[in-house]
Write a protein that holds these residues in place. Sequence first.
Motif, PDB file in Angstrom:
ATOM      1  N   ARG A  17       0.858  -1.272   0.021  1.00 51.81           N
ATOM      2  CA  ARG A  17       0.040  -0.074  -0.026  1.00 51.81           C
ATOM      3  C   ARG A  17       0.878   1.373  -0.049  1.00 51.81           C
ATOM      4  O   ARG A  17       0.557   2.227  -0.748  1.00 51.81           O
ATOM      5  N   ASP A  18       1.835   1.296   0.658  1.00 49.65           N
ATOM      6  CA  ASP A  18       2.820   2.424   1.037  1.00 49.65           C
ATOM      7  C   ASP A  18       3.490   2.601  -0.505  1.00 49.65           C
ATOM      8  O   ASP A  18       3.566   3.738  -0.986  1.00 49.65           O
ATOM      9  N   HIS A  19       3.775   1.475  -1.026  1.00 50.00           N
ATOM     10  CA  HIS A  19       4.757   1.659  -2.242  1.00 50.00           C
ATOM     11  C   HIS A  19       3.844   2.253  -3.403  1.00 50.00           C
ATOM     12  O   HIS A  19       4.112   3.207  -3.884  1.00 50.00           O
ATOM     13  N   LEU A  20       2.506   1.781  -3.464  1.00 54.46           N
ATOM     14  CA  LEU A  20       1.626   2.294  -4.314  1.00 54.46           C
ATOM     15  C   LEU A  20       1.152   3.805  -4.162  1.00 54.46           C
ATOM     16  O   LEU A  20       1.402   4.695  -4.942  1.00 54.46           O
ATOM     17  N   GLU A  21       1.115   4.196  -3.053  1.00 49.14           N
ATOM     18  CA  GLU A  21       0.770   5.837  -2.496  1.00 49.14           C
ATOM     19  C   GLU A  21       1.946   6.419  -2.723  1.00 49.14           C
ATOM     20  O   GLU A  21       1.701   7.475  -3.248  1.00 49.14           O
ATOM     21  N   HIS A  22       3.282   6.028  -2.813  1.00 45.99           N
ATOM     22  CA  HIS A  22       4.527   6.802  -3.152  1.00 45.99           C
ATOM     23  C   HIS A  22       4.467   7.079  -4.663  1.00 45.99           C
ATOM     24  O   HIS A  22       5.099   7.803  -5.023  1.00 45.99           O
ATOM     25  N   THR A  28      -5.695   1.247  -0.198  1.00 42.11           N
ATOM     26  CA  THR A  28      -6.238   0.979   1.156  1.00 42.11           C
ATOM     27  C   THR A  28      -5.984  -0.661   1.562  1.00 42.11           C
ATOM     28  O   THR A  28      -5.810  -1.398   0.591  1.00 42.11           O
ATOM     29  N   VAL A  29      -5.840  -0.799   2.642  1.00 47.98           N
ATOM     30  CA  VAL A  29      -5.653  -2.308   2.998  1.00 47.98           C
ATOM     31  C   VAL A  29      -6.998  -2.976   3.701  1.00 47.98           C
ATOM     32  O   VAL A  29      -7.387  -1.934   4.409  1.00 47.98           O
ATOM     33  N   THR A  45      -8.973 -15.364   4.416  1.00 50.27           N
ATOM     34  CA  THR A  45      -8.854 -13.923   5.374  1.00 50.27           C
ATOM     35  C   THR A  45      -7.483 -13.103   5.407  1.00 50.27           C
ATOM     36  O   THR A  45      -7.110 -12.516   6.272  1.00 50.27           O
ATOM     37  N   ARG A  46      -6.672 -13.502   4.134  1.00 47.97           N
ATOM     38  CA  ARG A  46      -5.540 -12.833   4.176  1.00 47.97           C
ATOM     39  C   ARG A  46      -5.816 -11.307   3.793  1.00 47.97           C
ATOM     40  O   ARG A  46      -6.915 -10.866   3.075  1.00 47.97           O
ATOM     41  N   PRO A  47      -4.856 -10.381   4.196  1.00 50.87           N
ATOM     42  CA  PRO A  47      -4.955  -9.115   3.939  1.00 50.87           C
ATOM     43  C   PRO A  47      -5.016  -8.580   2.485  1.00 50.87           C
ATOM     44  O   PRO A  47      -4.262  -9.429   1.806  1.00 50.87           O
ATOM     45  N   THR A  48      -5.888  -7.805   1.877  1.00 51.71           N
ATOM     46  CA  THR A  48      -5.930  -7.377   0.618  1.00 51.71           C
ATOM     47  C   THR A  48      -5.483  -5.815   0.491  1.00 51.71           C
ATOM     48  O   THR A  48      -5.903  -5.153   1.368  1.00 51.71           O
ATOM     49  N   VAL A  49      -4.879  -5.493  -0.759  1.00 55.24           N
ATOM     50  CA  VAL A  49      -4.652  -4.097  -1.022  1.00 55.24           C
ATOM     51  C   VAL A  49      -5.713  -3.909  -2.241  1.00 55.24           C
ATOM     52  O   VAL A  49      -5.777  -4.580  -3.347  1.00 55.24           O
ATOM     53  N   GLN A  66       7.243  -5.181 -10.154  1.00 53.75           N
ATOM     54  CA  GLN A  66       8.619  -4.644 -10.055  1.00 53.75           C
ATOM     55  C   GLN A  66       9.049  -4.560  -8.757  1.00 53.75           C
ATOM     56  O   GLN A  66      10.337  -4.959  -8.453  1.00 53.75           O
ATOM     57  N   PHE A  67       8.200  -4.260  -7.789  1.00 56.02           N
ATOM     58  CA  PHE A  67       8.650  -4.195  -6.177  1.00 56.02           C
ATOM     59  C   PHE A  67       9.124  -5.737  -5.662  1.00 56.02           C
ATOM     60  O   PHE A  67      10.147  -5.771  -5.056  1.00 56.02           O
TER      61      PHE A  67
END
Length: 102
Positions: A17-22, A28-29, A45-49, A66-67
């Motif tokens: 999420r932080d990488h995309l925001e940057h 959002t997560v 139940t895994r977190p998703t972005v 790429q990340f």
Amino acid sequence: MKRVYSAENAFDAQIIRDHLEHQGITATVHGNMLTGAIGELPMDTRPTVWIEDPDLYERARDLIAQFERARPEGEQWICRHCREINEPAFEICWACGRDRET
């Protein structure tokens, strides 16, 4: 909104999420509090972005790929000072702050 990533844990989801925001993509997560229910709930139940603009889906997926390719490879290392196990990306021990080489 459109889901672009399914993470193994909340930490990985937040990093993506932080990488995309940057990179200028609002993200959002979701589901980062559900990991404690793994095996109890009949769903993933895994977190998703998720991204707000579905038109940016392909760009977001490319940035994520790429990340992930750029993540440091190697083996975990053990701190010579406190004996804590550290991931290959860490140059200093996360537990005691000592340099990897000292």
